[in-house]
Design an enzyme around this catalytic site. Structure first.
Site, PDB file in Angstrom:
ATOM      1  N   GLU A   1      70.220  12.772 -12.346  1.00  0.00           N
ATOM      2  CA  GLU A   1      70.598  12.117 -11.089  1.00  0.00           C
ATOM      3  C   GLU A   1      71.407  13.083 -10.235  1.00  0.00           C
ATOM      4  OE1 GLU A   1      72.208   8.051 -11.375  1.00  0.00           O
ATOM      5  OE2 GLU A   1      71.838   8.216 -13.506  1.00  0.00           O
TER       6      GLU A   1
ATOM      7  N   CYS B   1      69.690   6.414 -14.657  1.00  0.00           N
ATOM      8  CA  CYS B   1      69.973   6.812 -16.047  1.00  0.00           C
ATOM      9  C   CYS B   1      68.807   6.560 -17.000  1.00  0.00           C
ATOM     10  CB  CYS B   1      71.205   6.080 -16.560  1.00  0.00           C
ATOM     11  SG  CYS B   1      72.615   6.226 -15.483  1.00  0.00           S
TER      12      CYS B   1
ATOM     13  N   HIS C   1      72.275   2.103 -23.257  1.00  0.00           N
ATOM     14  CA  HIS C   1      72.833   2.965 -22.210  1.00  0.00           C
ATOM     15  C   HIS C   1      74.327   2.641 -22.106  1.00  0.00           C
ATOM     16  CE1 HIS C   1      73.781   4.913 -18.528  1.00  0.00           C
ATOM     17  NE2 HIS C   1      74.008   3.776 -17.894  1.00  0.00           N
TER      18      HIS C   1
HETATM   19  N1  CAA Z   1      94.581  -3.517 -20.751  1.00  0.00           N
HETATM   20  C1  CAA Z   1      93.391  -3.882 -21.294  1.00  0.00           C
HETATM   21  N2  CAA Z   1      92.279  -4.122 -20.543  1.00  0.00           N
HETATM   22  C2  CAA Z   1      92.374  -3.959 -19.203  1.00  0.00           C
HETATM   23  C3  CAA Z   1      93.589  -3.590 -18.580  1.00  0.00           C
HETATM   24  C4  CAA Z   1      94.725  -3.360 -19.414  1.00  0.00           C
HETATM   25  N3  CAA Z   1      95.894  -2.996 -18.907  1.00  0.00           N
HETATM   26  N4  CAA Z   1      93.362  -3.522 -17.243  1.00  0.00           N
HETATM   27  C5  CAA Z   1      92.068  -3.839 -17.036  1.00  0.00           C
HETATM   28  N5  CAA Z   1      91.471  -4.108 -18.222  1.00  0.00           N
HETATM   29  C6  CAA Z   1      90.080  -4.474 -18.476  1.00  0.00           C
HETATM   30  C7  CAA Z   1      89.541  -5.491 -17.485  1.00  0.00           C
HETATM   31  O1  CAA Z   1      89.821  -6.831 -17.876  1.00  0.00           O
HETATM   32  C8  CAA Z   1      88.061  -5.160 -17.521  1.00  0.00           C
HETATM   33  O2  CAA Z   1      87.475  -5.710 -18.691  1.00  0.00           O
HETATM   34  P1  CAA Z   1      86.391  -6.880 -18.572  1.00  0.00           P
HETATM   35  O3  CAA Z   1      85.282  -6.359 -17.705  1.00  0.00           O
HETATM   36  O4  CAA Z   1      85.954  -7.103 -19.981  1.00  0.00           O
HETATM   37  O5  CAA Z   1      87.083  -8.034 -17.936  1.00  0.00           O
HETATM   38  C9  CAA Z   1      88.043  -3.636 -17.726  1.00  0.00           C
HETATM   39  O6  CAA Z   1      89.309  -3.304 -18.249  1.00  0.00           O
HETATM   40  C10 CAA Z   1      87.863  -2.852 -16.433  1.00  0.00           C
HETATM   41  O7  CAA Z   1      88.854  -3.259 -15.526  1.00  0.00           O
HETATM   42  P2  CAA Z   1      88.479  -3.546 -14.000  1.00  0.00           P
HETATM   43  O8  CAA Z   1      87.259  -4.433 -13.962  1.00  0.00           O
HETATM   44  O9  CAA Z   1      89.678  -3.994 -13.279  1.00  0.00           O
HETATM   45  O10 CAA Z   1      88.087  -2.058 -13.566  1.00  0.00           O
HETATM   46  P3  CAA Z   1      87.645  -1.500 -12.174  1.00  0.00           P
HETATM   47  O11 CAA Z   1      87.235  -2.613 -11.259  1.00  0.00           O
HETATM   48  O12 CAA Z   1      88.702  -0.573 -11.695  1.00  0.00           O
HETATM   49  O13 CAA Z   1      86.400  -0.625 -12.579  1.00  0.00           O
HETATM   50  C11 CAA Z   1      84.012  -0.632 -12.796  1.00  0.00           C
HETATM   51  C12 CAA Z   1      85.342  -1.093 -13.405  1.00  0.00           C
HETATM   52  C13 CAA Z   1      83.749  -1.435 -11.514  1.00  0.00           C
HETATM   53  C14 CAA Z   1      82.901  -0.876 -13.797  1.00  0.00           C
HETATM   54  C15 CAA Z   1      84.117   0.882 -12.435  1.00  0.00           C
HETATM   55  O14 CAA Z   1      84.425   1.628 -13.564  1.00  0.00           O
HETATM   56  C16 CAA Z   1      82.846   1.418 -11.820  1.00  0.00           C
HETATM   57  O15 CAA Z   1      82.560   1.211 -10.635  1.00  0.00           O
HETATM   58  N6  CAA Z   1      82.060   2.193 -12.613  1.00  0.00           N
HETATM   59  C17 CAA Z   1      80.828   2.814 -12.132  1.00  0.00           C
HETATM   60  C18 CAA Z   1      79.655   1.851 -12.141  1.00  0.00           C
HETATM   61  C19 CAA Z   1      79.216   1.534 -13.553  1.00  0.00           C
HETATM   62  O16 CAA Z   1      79.435   2.265 -14.500  1.00  0.00           O
HETATM   63  N7  CAA Z   1      78.510   0.390 -13.706  1.00  0.00           N
HETATM   64  C20 CAA Z   1      77.971  -0.001 -14.997  1.00  0.00           C
HETATM   65  C21 CAA Z   1      76.618  -0.676 -14.855  1.00  0.00           C
HETATM   66  S1  CAA Z   1      75.503   0.335 -13.893  1.00  0.00           S
HETATM   67  C22 CAA Z   1      74.993   1.562 -14.977  1.00  0.00           C
HETATM   68  O17 CAA Z   1      75.121   1.435 -16.150  1.00  0.00           O
HETATM   69  C23 CAA Z   1      74.374   2.801 -14.399  1.00  0.00           C
HETATM   70  C24 CAA Z   1      75.354   3.923 -14.496  1.00  0.00           C
HETATM   71  O18 CAA Z   1      75.351   4.663 -15.489  1.00  0.00           O
HETATM   72  C25 CAA Z   1      76.317   4.098 -13.431  1.00  0.00           C
END
Ligand code: CAA
Length: 440
Positions: A83, A120, A244
């Site tokens: 990618e 991916c 994945h």
């Molecule tokens: N202690 C323990 N857990 C905590 C915590 C703490 N202090 N703070 C937050 N968490 C947990 C949250 O509860 C959450 O868990 P759940 O989903 O089980 O509820 C997890 O940690 C993540 O926290 P947030 O949701 O608040 O995190 P975020 O919004 O900052 O980011 C994300 C999460 C949106 C996935 C971000 O990492 C992102 O945009 N990633 C890129 C996109 C991605 O990877 N998507 C996955 C599907 S798409 C795909 O697979 C293709 C690819 O490769 C990209």
């Protein structure tokens, strides 16, 4: 029918490491457990300033060919899935072949080369292409090399920044393979989605929360489609289920979803009925909302059962161990998960020959693919030869200031001239456009 599948795997990590709880979390003002417990990540791999998708891919393929005693004459096909491509016309596989020709006798002029793109899932698609090429009788007895290579970087302060990673996986696809035989049956879940895009831009535009929902929806469809050709799946059918892995927390959700689906109408569901009831059936509810609420409650209860937790710990958790230390490698990610599973069996001295794995690949945009693999007799020898632990251990650990500089060094929009932080230890380094190749 002769078995076709993956004969050998080599992994090449970026040479730098960013510690997420220790270095990234304090700089971002975040609780370290958000990364370690929430996302399930300890560290990310980064490329040094002399590494890119070509050098990582070529170094992985070089070790693969050298270890298997191959010359260019033995290879009839080289596909790169990425990618992170930098050219819309010339495929990355031509650059990789050019590098390899500098160190092996002979050339790849006879080899079919290409670049596969579907986020991916593309490397799994390239493995499928190689499988079909061999099965169709077009390989003339030669092997195919499939390389998954990415610098999976996000813009600074994007929520995806914590999930970054960089590395390559090179796979040798042959008849009568040493490692795994790939099943002919596949299942797909595919739909036009706009959750993760890179339209002529280096860093992705991501709707992170939506991307997670799309992953789960397409994966469920792919499992159902797989069952329509291969028959019903049962959780005990598989020694491991590598998914994945954009980050391990995502796979926690996918594992639970897959398990719920697999136990439907089985003795496992019967066994759990006294404890948590049966899975809600749509026909028992007046509307979707009430049904979905009932499903959520069932899934929450299922996650707490000993039965599920033991299954997950044995079948899915071990697939995440390498990913925890390197982050997302996009196209390579599911192939790292498979390697991690095999390494787990090797370390625990499990007799894996003949056992099956269910492999769940996914690419945003979006498509999931599910297929089964059967572990082959020579798997131990192949796992023993991988030097992934050694590579992970010798990564240079970045300070936050160094991380900022190295991120800039790989940002095409920033003019940056950063010194190398490590001494190149392999054949190929990035010396600037047109001068990529063997280090002098
Ligand atoms: N202690 C323990 N857990 C905590 C915590 C703490 N202090 N703070 C937050 N968490 C947990 C949250 O509860 C959450 O868990 P759940 O989903 O089980 O509820 C997890 O940690 C993540 O926290 P947030 O949701 O608040 O995190 P975020 O919004 O900052 O980011 C994300 C999460 C949106 C996935 C971000 O990492 C992102 O945009 N990633 C890129 C996109 C991605 O990877 N998507 C996955 C599907 S798409 C795909 O697979 C293709 C690819 O490769 C990209």
């Amino acid at each position: 029918m002769t078995a076709v599948g993956i004969d050998a795997i080599e992994i090449r990590t970026g040479r730098l490491k960013l510690d997420l709880p220790g270095t990234f979390a304090p700089a971002q003002g975040e609780d370290p457990e958000k990364y370690t417990k929430g996302l399930g990540l300890n560290a990310s791999s980064f490329p040094d300033s002399y590494e890119d998708i070509v050098t990582m891919g070529a170094n992985a393929a070089h070790r693969l060919m050298e270890r298997k005693g191959l010359t260019p004459e033995d290879v009839g096909r080289i596909d790169v899935a990425t990618e992170s491509a930098f050219d819309n016309s010339k495929p990355v596989s031509t650059y990789v072949a050019g590098c390899l020709e500098q160190v092996f006798d002979g050339d790849f002029h006879h080899a079919n080369k290409g670049e596969r793109k579907f986020a991916c899932v593309a490397a799994t698609q390239a493995v499928d292409d190689a499988y079909n090429w061999i099965r169709a009788g077009r390989s003339r007895g030669k092997a195919a090399i499939v390389i998954a290579t990415d610098t999976a970087l996000y813009a600074r302060d994007d929520p995806g920044e914590a999930t970054q990673g960089a590395g390559a996986v090179a796979m040798l696809i042959t008849e009568d393979p040493n490692l795994v035989e790939i099943s002919a049956e596949q299942g797909y879940g595919s739909a036009d989605e706009t959750d993760f895009l890179k339209p002529q831009q280096q860093f992705p535009s991501v709707d992170g929360k939506r991307s997670m929902q799309v992953y789960l929806a397409r994966m469920r469809e792919a499992v159902e489609d797989f069952e329509s050709v291969a028959g019903a799946t049962h959780p005990d059918d598989y020694a491991y289920i590598p998914y994945h892995t954009p980050f391990p927390g995502m796979v926690r959700k996918a594992g639970l979803l897959g398990y719920r689906h697999m136990i439907r109408d089985t003795s496992v569901e019967d066994d759990l009925a006294d404890e948590i009831g049966r899975q809600p059936r749509r026909e028992a509810f007046d509307d979707d909302e009430a049904y979905e609420e009932a499903i959520r409650e069932y899934v929450d209860a299922l996650a707490e059962t000993e039965h599920y937790q033991e299954w997950y710990a044995a079948t899915v958790e071990p697939t995440l161990e390498i990913s925890r230390e390197v982050g997302n490698w996009y196209t390579g990610s599911v192939h790292i998960a498979r390697a991690s599973a095999l390494r787990d069996a090797y370390e625990k001295d499990v007799d894996l020959e003949g056992q099956r794995m269910l492999v769940g690949s996914y690419g945003s945009g979006a498509q999931a693919e599910v297929h089964a693999e059967t572990v082959r007799e020579g798997w131990r020898e192949e796992v023993e030869a991988m030097n992934v632990d050694e590579q992970l251990d010798r990564r240079y650990e970045l300070s936050f200031e160094e991380y900022e500089e190295i991120h800039d060094a790989h940002n095409h929009d920033v003019d940056s001239d950063v010194e190398e932080l490590t001494t190149p230890d392999s054949e190929f380094v990035f010396d600037g456009w047109g001068r990529m190749g063997e280090r002098q």
